[in-house]
Design a protein around this motif. Structure first.
Motif, PDB file in Angstrom:
ATOM      1  N   THR A 225       0.860  -1.168  -0.186  1.00 10.54           N
ATOM      2  CA  THR A 225       0.040  -0.159   0.107  1.00 10.54           C
ATOM      3  C   THR A 225       0.929   1.237  -0.183  1.00 10.54           C
ATOM      4  O   THR A 225       0.684   1.981  -0.538  1.00 10.54           O
ATOM      5  N   THR A 226       1.917   1.288   0.832  1.00 10.23           N
ATOM      6  CA  THR A 226       2.608   2.470   0.802  1.00 10.23           C
ATOM      7  C   THR A 226       3.558   2.669  -0.556  1.00 10.23           C
ATOM      8  O   THR A 226       3.531   3.662  -1.052  1.00 10.23           O
ATOM      9  N   THR A 227       4.049   1.606  -1.295  1.00 12.66           N
ATOM     10  CA  THR A 227       4.548   1.762  -2.376  1.00 12.66           C
ATOM     11  C   THR A 227       3.388   2.107  -3.533  1.00 12.66           C
ATOM     12  O   THR A 227       3.921   3.321  -4.434  1.00 12.66           O
ATOM     13  N   MET A 228       2.435   1.785  -3.526  1.00 11.54           N
ATOM     14  CA  MET A 228       1.582   2.216  -4.866  1.00 11.54           C
ATOM     15  C   MET A 228       0.959   3.437  -4.232  1.00 11.54           C
ATOM     16  O   MET A 228       0.723   4.183  -5.305  1.00 11.54           O
ATOM     17  N   THR A 229       0.785   3.903  -3.163  1.00 17.07           N
ATOM     18  CA  THR A 229       0.370   5.412  -2.810  1.00 17.07           C
ATOM     19  C   THR A 229       1.533   6.345  -3.325  1.00 17.07           C
ATOM     20  O   THR A 229       1.090   7.276  -3.904  1.00 17.07           O
ATOM     21  N   LEU A 230       2.678   5.924  -2.886  1.00 14.46           N
ATOM     22  CA  LEU A 230       3.841   6.890  -3.449  1.00 14.46           C
ATOM     23  C   LEU A 230       3.856   7.151  -4.983  1.00 14.46           C
ATOM     24  O   LEU A 230       3.812   8.024  -5.614  1.00 14.46           O
ATOM     25  N   ILE A 231       3.706   5.727  -5.652  1.00 13.56           N
ATOM     26  CA  ILE A 231       3.693   5.918  -7.295  1.00 13.56           C
ATOM     27  C   ILE A 231       2.538   6.591  -7.934  1.00 13.56           C
ATOM     28  O   ILE A 231       2.715   7.484  -8.674  1.00 13.56           O
ATOM     29  N   ARG A 232       1.445   6.464  -7.228  1.00 10.86           N
ATOM     30  CA  ARG A 232       0.211   7.052  -7.724  1.00 10.86           C
ATOM     31  C   ARG A 232       0.422   8.591  -7.340  1.00 10.86           C
ATOM     32  O   ARG A 232      -0.069   9.635  -8.234  1.00 10.86           O
ATOM     33  N   SER A 233       0.872   8.999  -6.147  1.00  7.37           N
ATOM     34  CA  SER A 233       1.044  10.347  -5.969  1.00  7.37           C
ATOM     35  C   SER A 233       2.068  11.108  -6.905  1.00  7.37           C
ATOM     36  O   SER A 233       1.796  12.212  -7.439  1.00  7.37           O
ATOM     37  N   PHE A 234       3.146  10.435  -7.510  1.00  5.53           N
ATOM     38  CA  PHE A 234       4.153  10.878  -8.313  1.00  5.53           C
ATOM     39  C   PHE A 234       3.426  11.128  -9.502  1.00  5.53           C
ATOM     40  O   PHE A 234       3.613  11.976 -10.058  1.00  5.53           O
ATOM     41  N   LEU A 235       2.729  10.295  -9.860  1.00  7.37           N
ATOM     42  CA  LEU A 235       1.866  10.305 -11.299  1.00  7.37           C
ATOM     43  C   LEU A 235       0.884  11.426 -11.327  1.00  7.37           C
ATOM     44  O   LEU A 235       0.750  12.108 -12.255  1.00  7.37           O
ATOM     45  N   LEU A 236       0.336  11.640 -10.193  1.00  8.61           N
ATOM     46  CA  LEU A 236      -0.591  12.621 -10.196  1.00  8.61           C
ATOM     47  C   LEU A 236       0.105  13.826 -10.011  1.00  8.61           C
ATOM     48  O   LEU A 236      -0.425  14.872 -10.896  1.00  8.61           O
ATOM     49  N   VAL A 237       1.070  14.136  -9.624  1.00  4.29           N
ATOM     50  CA  VAL A 237       1.805  15.424  -9.455  1.00  4.29           C
ATOM     51  C   VAL A 237       2.278  15.701 -10.883  1.00  4.29           C
ATOM     52  O   VAL A 237       2.159  16.719 -11.639  1.00  4.29           O
ATOM     53  N   ILE A 238       2.899  14.468 -11.711  1.00  2.48           N
ATOM     54  CA  ILE A 238       3.455  14.778 -13.075  1.00  2.48           C
ATOM     55  C   ILE A 238       2.228  15.051 -14.196  1.00  2.48           C
ATOM     56  O   ILE A 238       2.673  16.027 -14.741  1.00  2.48           O
ATOM     57  N   SER A 239       1.299  14.313 -13.830  1.00  2.17           N
ATOM     58  CA  SER A 239       0.184  14.825 -14.880  1.00  2.17           C
ATOM     59  C   SER A 239      -0.637  16.336 -14.414  1.00  2.17           C
ATOM     60  O   SER A 239      -0.767  16.896 -15.400  1.00  2.17           O
TER      61      SER A 239
END
Length: 239
Positions: A225-239
């Motif tokens: 859950t921590t890894t997936m949350t981190l990845i999603r957060s970065f992708l949202l910031v990038i988008s």
């Protein structure tokens, strides 16, 4: 053309975020769906177990701390991971083995109560039926000499990414501890008055957690859950 190209890139990154959100939800479901489905509200563990069943060992004295409370239902629960090797050519299985008492509130269906109270056997997650497992197939569990037939299938879900199999608590103790079970189990499943449960848990020096908080004890749950949350957060910031 540049505007269209940049718009497509941003849209694809946003789509990837959505797909990863679905993947994260699927991983969580595969890790704790069986625990989520149990009709319990709280779980009591040995101090320091951090909601991990394999680190917790309780006995009847710990159970008595809750059974005397008004408005509270308490039942022992054994949980462990085992490999089930077929003795008649059926596929071998990796299982999360849950041991429950036949008269437990965790067993809601009359036919399931009858199965738990009758001749020792396995009640497996229904998804295993699609993998070729049949009623009557026999399995030797873990490194023990216990050999059990498949009694039937139910919606059991998964725990730690392994399909759940239910057995009676005495059978689980025999598999886990052999002849030295001495009434031991992993945790106490609870429901009822939250204040009374918390108070009794402190008096008995036990770690009482809500079922939601106990999800963290599932192998890999916190890291995933921590890894997936981190990845999603970065992708949202990038988008």
């Amino acid at each position: 053309r540049r505007f269209v190209l940049l718009g497509v890139v941003v849209a694809l990154v946003a789509l990837l975020s959505t797909v990863l959100s679905g993947l994260a939800t699927g991983l969580v479901t595969d890790g704790i769906s069986g625990l989520r489905a149990l009709p319990a509200e709280r779980l009591a563990f040995e101090p320091g177990a951090k909601a991990t069943f394999s680190r917790s060992t309780l006995d009847d004295a710990d159970l008595k701390a809750f059974t005397s409370l008004d408005g509270v239902e308490a039942t022992p629960l054994g949980a462990s991971f085992v490999n089930a090797a077929s003795t008649d050519g059926a596929p071998s299985l990796d299982l999360a083995l849950f041991g429950v008492a036949p008269d437990s509130f965790l067993v809601t269906r009359p036919d399931a109560r009858a199965a738990m109270a009758g001749k020792p056997g396995l009640v497996l997650a229904s998804e295993l039926e699609d993998q070729g497992v049949k009623v009557g197939d026999r399995y030797r569990l873990g490194g023990s000499d216990v050999e059990l037939p498949v009694l039937g299938f139910t919606f059991a879900g998964t725990y730690g990414h392994a399909p759940i199999a239910f057995v009676s608590l005495p059978t689980w103790q025999q598999i886990q501890y052999g002849d030295k079970a001495e009434g031991r189990f992993s945790a106490v499943a609870l429901r009822g008055d939250p204040a009374a449960i918390e108070r009794a848990g402190k008096e008995a020096d036990l770690e009482v957690l809500t079922k939601t908080a106990a999800y963290a004890g599932s192998p890999g749950y916190s890291a995933e859950t921590t890894t997936m949350t981190l990845i999603r957060s970065f992708l949202l910031v990038i988008s």
